[in-house]
Design a protein around this motif. Structure first.
Motif, mmCIF file in Angstrom:
data_model
loop_
_atom_site.group_PDB
_atom_site.id
_atom_site.type_symbol
_atom_site.label_atom_id
_atom_site.label_comp_id
_atom_site.label_asym_id
_atom_site.label_seq_id
_atom_site.Cartn_x
_atom_site.Cartn_y
_atom_site.Cartn_z
ATOM 1 N N ASP A 1 65.753 -1.104 -41.401
ATOM 2 C CA ASP A 1 64.548 -0.974 -42.908
ATOM 3 C C ASP A 1 65.270 -1.474 -44.370
ATOM 4 N N THR A 2 66.203 -1.226 -43.995
ATOM 5 C CA THR A 2 66.900 -1.443 -45.826
ATOM 6 C C THR A 2 66.843 -2.752 -46.386
ATOM 7 N N LEU A 3 66.741 -2.793 -47.979
ATOM 8 C CA LEU A 3 66.361 -3.466 -49.014
ATOM 9 C C LEU A 3 68.123 -3.764 -49.055
ATOM 10 N N VAL B 1 72.592 -10.090 -51.069
ATOM 11 C CA VAL B 1 71.199 -9.489 -50.560
ATOM 12 C C VAL B 1 70.943 -9.709 -49.070
ATOM 13 N N LYS B 2 70.674 -8.766 -48.758
ATOM 14 C CA LYS B 2 69.716 -8.458 -47.000
ATOM 15 C C LYS B 2 68.848 -7.478 -46.814
ATOM 16 N N GLN C 1 66.255 -9.038 -41.536
ATOM 17 C CA GLN C 1 67.278 -10.474 -41.495
ATOM 18 C C GLN C 1 68.274 -10.430 -40.493
ATOM 19 N N ARG C 2 68.413 -11.282 -39.488
ATOM 20 C CA ARG C 2 68.994 -11.293 -38.707
ATOM 21 C C ARG C 2 70.004 -12.645 -38.984
ATOM 22 N N THR C 3 69.933 -13.810 -39.679
ATOM 23 C CA THR C 3 70.676 -14.383 -40.098
ATOM 24 C C THR C 3 70.937 -15.011 -41.851
ATOM 25 N N GLY C 4 72.344 -15.627 -41.921
ATOM 26 C CA GLY C 4 71.966 -15.155 -43.210
ATOM 27 C C GLY C 4 72.199 -17.564 -44.002
ATOM 28 N N VAL C 5 71.691 -16.804 -45.349
ATOM 29 C CA VAL C 5 71.610 -18.231 -45.631
ATOM 30 C C VAL C 5 72.738 -18.231 -47.345
ATOM 31 N N ASN D 1 56.801 -5.988 -48.839
ATOM 32 C CA ASN D 1 55.677 -6.490 -48.246
ATOM 33 C C ASN D 1 55.774 -7.318 -47.410
ATOM 34 N N GLY D 2 57.216 -7.940 -47.186
ATOM 35 C CA GLY D 2 58.145 -8.226 -45.962
ATOM 36 C C GLY D 2 58.078 -9.621 -45.360
ATOM 37 N N ASP D 3 57.411 -10.809 -46.527
ATOM 38 C CA ASP D 3 57.248 -12.095 -46.503
ATOM 39 C C ASP D 3 58.054 -12.629 -47.675
ATOM 40 N N TRP D 4 59.432 -11.984 -47.463
ATOM 41 C CA TRP D 4 60.928 -12.606 -48.155
ATOM 42 C C TRP D 4 61.262 -14.450 -47.343
#
Length: 253
Positions: free
Chosen positions: A101-103, A144-145, A149-153, A173-176
């Protein structure tokens, strides 16, 4: 440690929270704990303890630059210490079931120079971060996490930390999309030289501060291995730098 203070603070929250933790381990003087001090045999720490000033004595020529180069071993230990603390913080959030739940944003306000030649100031070296616009000072980590998020870019475009509000809004907003820090168009960086307290300190070692003052501006374009950095200083000196990474670049004047 700051990590423990933050966790104690989180324990006192009764609802959602946001926090900024500023790890100071990589600021002068560099004093990593023994378990992270892997690159110094004691020589650099002795020289650091005996130094009159760990930046301006080198700019003035009072102390040889090779000594400042040696301080980088202590700096590396301090960075390793910060990495460990960030890992501890991540593990704590996971153990508390708050990780998803954390950014989490990991970055730095500047890098450090250890006697490298300036990209633009004639016959000047980069010491610390107080003066200049060198790549070593501007090219900092950014991890940034996003929540869930499950996979990295990996993005290889220049980015601007001024876009942090957009990153936070996307997380809330959950639209990252992971590219919120990627800015359309060029990225601008600037520096205005020394502030009054630093001028006073520098004047104890350097008679003429002309090399260390004046407005610096850098404009970044491109991406990947084709990033171009155009620099102006005092509206007199211009350089074009091909940037490959934080350690490698090629300067054209």
């Amino acid at each position: 440690m700051y990590t423990d203070l933050l966790v104690d603070w989180i324990d006192e929250r009764t609802d959602g929270w946001a926090a900024c933790i500023n790890y100071m381990d990589a600021h002068l003087p560099y004093e990593p704990k023994a378990q992270f001090d892997e690159w110094d045999d004691g020589t650099a720490r002795k020289l650091q303890n005996e130094s009159d000033d760990q930046v301006w004595s080198f700019n003035s020529g009072k102390s040889p630059v090779w000594q400042m180069c040696g301080f980088e071993s202590l700096y590396d230990g301090a960075i390793a210490q910060i990495d460990h603390e960030i890992g501890r913080l991540a593990d704590t959030l996971k153990a508390r079931n708050e990780w998803n739940d954390t950014l989490l944003i990991v970055t730095a306000d500047h890098g450090e120079g250890f006697g490298e030649p300036s990209e633009i100031r004639p016959d000047a070296i980069i010491t610390g971060h107080g003066a200049g616009i060198h790549e070593l000072q501007l090219h900092v980590p950014l991890l940034v996490k996003f929540p869930g998020q499950r996979t990295g870019v990996t993005h290889d475009e220049p980015v601007s930390l001024t876009d942090t509000p957009d990153v936070v809004r996307a997380a809330v907003n959950g639209d990252w999309k992971t590219n919120e820090y990627v800015t359309d168009g060029p990225v601008l960086a600037s520096s205005h030289g020394l502030e009054e307290p630093m001028e006073e300190r520098a004047s104890q070692f350097v008679d003429d501060l002309w090399l260390y003052n004046g407005d610096y501006r850098a404009l970044y374009t491109g991406c990947g291995d084709h990033v171009k950095k155009e620099i102006t200083w005092r509206n007199e000196y211009d350089s074009i730098v091909d940037v490959y990474n934080a350690q490698m670049n090629r300067v054209f004047r």
